[in-house]
Design an enzyme around this catalytic site. Structure first.
Site, PDB file in Angstrom:
ATOM      1  N   PHE A 145      -1.669  -1.645  -1.951  1.00 23.96           N
ATOM      2  CA  PHE A 145      -1.237  -2.908  -1.351  1.00 23.96           C
ATOM      3  C   PHE A 145      -1.915  -3.034   0.007  1.00 23.96           C
ATOM      4  O   PHE A 145      -1.650  -2.270   0.921  1.00 23.96           O
ATOM      5  CB  PHE A 145       0.291  -3.007  -1.170  1.00 23.96           C
ATOM      6  N   ASP A 230      -6.163   2.564   5.542  1.00 24.38           N
ATOM      7  CA  ASP A 230      -5.230   1.483   5.859  1.00 24.38           C
ATOM      8  C   ASP A 230      -3.925   2.131   6.312  1.00 24.38           C
ATOM      9  O   ASP A 230      -3.110   2.562   5.496  1.00 24.38           O
ATOM     10  CB  ASP A 230      -5.019   0.596   4.622  1.00 24.38           C
ATOM     11  N   LYS A 259       1.259  -4.293  11.844  1.00 22.49           N
ATOM     12  CA  LYS A 259       2.715  -4.147  11.868  1.00 22.49           C
ATOM     13  C   LYS A 259       3.258  -3.674  13.228  1.00 22.49           C
ATOM     14  O   LYS A 259       3.422  -4.469  14.129  1.00 22.49           O
ATOM     15  CB  LYS A 259       3.175  -3.248  10.734  1.00 22.49           C
TER      16      LYS A 259
HETATM   17  C1  LIG Z   1      -0.715  -0.889   3.792  1.00 17.62           C
HETATM   18  C2  LIG Z   1      -0.674  -2.364   4.103  1.00 17.62           C
HETATM   19  N1  LIG Z   1      -1.818  -3.004   4.370  1.00 17.62           N
HETATM   20  C3  LIG Z   1      -1.832  -4.323   4.661  1.00 17.62           C
HETATM   21  C4  LIG Z   1      -0.659  -5.058   4.689  1.00 17.62           C
HETATM   22  C5  LIG Z   1      -0.716  -6.529   4.992  1.00 17.62           C
HETATM   23  O1  LIG Z   1      -0.168  -6.804   6.247  1.00 17.62           O
HETATM   24  P1  LIG Z   1       0.290  -8.297   6.607  1.00 17.62           P
HETATM   25  O2  LIG Z   1       1.492  -8.616   5.792  1.00 17.62           O
HETATM   26  O3  LIG Z   1       0.581  -8.244   8.092  1.00 17.62           O
HETATM   27  O4  LIG Z   1      -0.879  -9.188   6.295  1.00 17.62           O
HETATM   28  C6  LIG Z   1       0.550  -4.414   4.404  1.00 17.62           C
HETATM   29  C7  LIG Z   1       1.815  -5.173   4.401  1.00 17.62           C
HETATM   30  O5  LIG Z   1       2.815  -4.780   3.852  1.00 17.62           O
HETATM   31  C8  LIG Z   1       0.546  -3.040   4.104  1.00 17.62           C
HETATM   32  O6  LIG Z   1       1.676  -2.375   3.817  1.00 17.62           O
END
Ligand SMILES: Cc1ncc(COP(=O)(O)O)c(C=O)c1O
Length: 404
Positions: A145, A230, A259
């Protein structure tokens, strides 16, 4: 309180009436919060065990972060990157130092950080590695994700996230998470990056097998491929270290952060890497009107300073032990599995008992807020300011839900 005097039911209906139904929130309407506690429109209090999917690692309204936001609101909020503002340099320098990298590129949401990482990796591939134009590929993992843009959902393996959003962006190869052989076979001379979550959050806090991340690092180095971690959900203290990669003894070529970087106040994301990677971008090739704005930088600089003390990472590691010990004791008593690290846990509820959603609704009725993911899994990610007593309270409520 007499049921028909409650404000919540009407407030829930109101919130749904003019909204696209792209979420299925718990039927609770929050009006204020402090630390690890939320209060709803009827004055009921809840222990926050989700922390905005880890965006609230420092709790709600951390006094240092709120003070920084207030002070900045009174001085300067936005310049765009057309001009330099006086909060920019400190933020970039201190975040780069926290990451052990030379440069950072600030954006807003997590998805934008991921998009930035993909663009930088492709440009690096063409300009530095010498991949023929248009031929670059990036290897990603099943169950990933990384956000919601059309490019990112193009390589999602979750049908809800992906279906009916095509045509999809090409240039991605998906391999099973945790499988080094499959990864090695997928990498070829046109591979510019391996993009992974060091722990898969949305998938249910899935920790890869021992040796996987060091193996990815070795493979990327040997094959001249960028390792992009990530750490948008796993990073910034959540797992008991600044980065989940650190616990595996691994340094990626690029960190994607988001976040918690915005302290639960403003959306702040960033890519951190050395100059030989991020340096491929030249003026006009990438950007964002709000990325690195003064308010974001003022708050995020204080976030970086909180992390630089190490206190939150320590709390997460120590209290995480308590949380996981308590959760493991519930295996066979309603839980079938528990995964995670630090103050981050994925719990699989015995599907014969109830769904994850039902468990979250029952927890809510007992004053604990958490969120289900993928059927019978619940994710717990309380703010790192939670106390030992509050963890025990959450565990007691969970045990009662599972026994009911
Ligand atoms: C590992 C990871 N990458 C990217 C994102 C995307 O972040 P955003 O919702 O701020 O676009 C999330 C969101 O849950 C995430 O958990």
């Amino acid at each position: 309180m007499i049921e028909d005097m409650l404000r919540t039911p009407a407030a829930v209906q109101d919130a749904e009436r003019h909204t696209a139904h792209n979420y299925h929130p718990l039927p609770v309407v929050i009006s204020s919060a402090e630390g690890a506690w939320l209060t709803d429109v009827d004055g009921r209090r809840y222990l926050d065990c989700l922390a905005g999917y880890s965006a609230l690692n420092f709790g709600h309204r951390h006094p240092t972060l709120i003070a920084a936001a207030h002070a900045q609101l009174d001085r300067l909020t936005l310049t765009s990157r057309a001009f330099i503002h006086d909060q920019f340099a400190d933020f970039c320098r201190e975040l780069a130092a926290l990451c052990g990298k030379e440069l950072v590129l600030p954006m807003n949401t997590g998805a934008e950080a991921v998009e930035t990482g993909i663009k930088v990796a492709r440009k690096w591939g063409y300009q530095v590695k010498g991949v023929p134009d248009g031929a670059a590929n990036i290897v990603v993992a099943e169950g990933n994700f990384h956000g919601r843009t059309t490019t990112i959902v193009s390589f999602s393996t979750d049908d809800d996230a992906r279906a009916d959003f095509g045509p999809y962006t090409p240039g991605f190869r998906v391999v099973p998470y945790g499988d080094l052989t499959a990864l090695s076979e997928a990498v070829d001379e046109h591979t510019v990056a391996v993009l992974l979550e060091p722990i898969q959050g949305e998938q249910g806090v899935v920790v890869p097998p021992e040796g996987y991340l060091p193996g990815v690092r070795r493979l990327c180095t040997e094959r001249n491929v960028l390792f992009i971690a990530d750490e948008i959900q796993s990073g910034l203290g959540r797992t008991g270290a600044t980065f989940a990669c650190e616990q595996a003894g691994v340094v990626p070529d690029m960190y994607l952060l988001g976040k918690a970087l915005g302290g639960g106040i403003v959306p702040v994301s960033a890519v951190a890497a050395d100059a030989d990677v991020l340096g491929v971008l030249k003026p006009g090739q990438h950007g964002s009107t709000f990325g690195g704005n003064p308010l974001a930088c003022a708050v995020a600089t204080e976030v970086v300073r909180l992390l630089a003390t190490g206190e939150f990472q320590r709390r997460s590691a120590e209290l995480g032990e308590r949380l996981h010990t308590g959760l493991r004791a519930l295996i066979g008593k309603g839980l079938v599995a528990v995964r995670g690290r630090g103050l981050w846990a994925g719990l699989d509820i015995d599907p014969a008992l109830m769904s994850g959603r039902e468990a979250c609704e029952r927890l809510m009725a007992r004053g604990v807020l958490a969120k289900d993911t993928h059927g019978s899994t619940i994710r717990l990610a309380p703010p790192l300011v939670i106390t030992a007593d509050e963890i025990d309270h959450a565990l007691t409520q969970l045990a009662a839900v599972l026994a009911s």
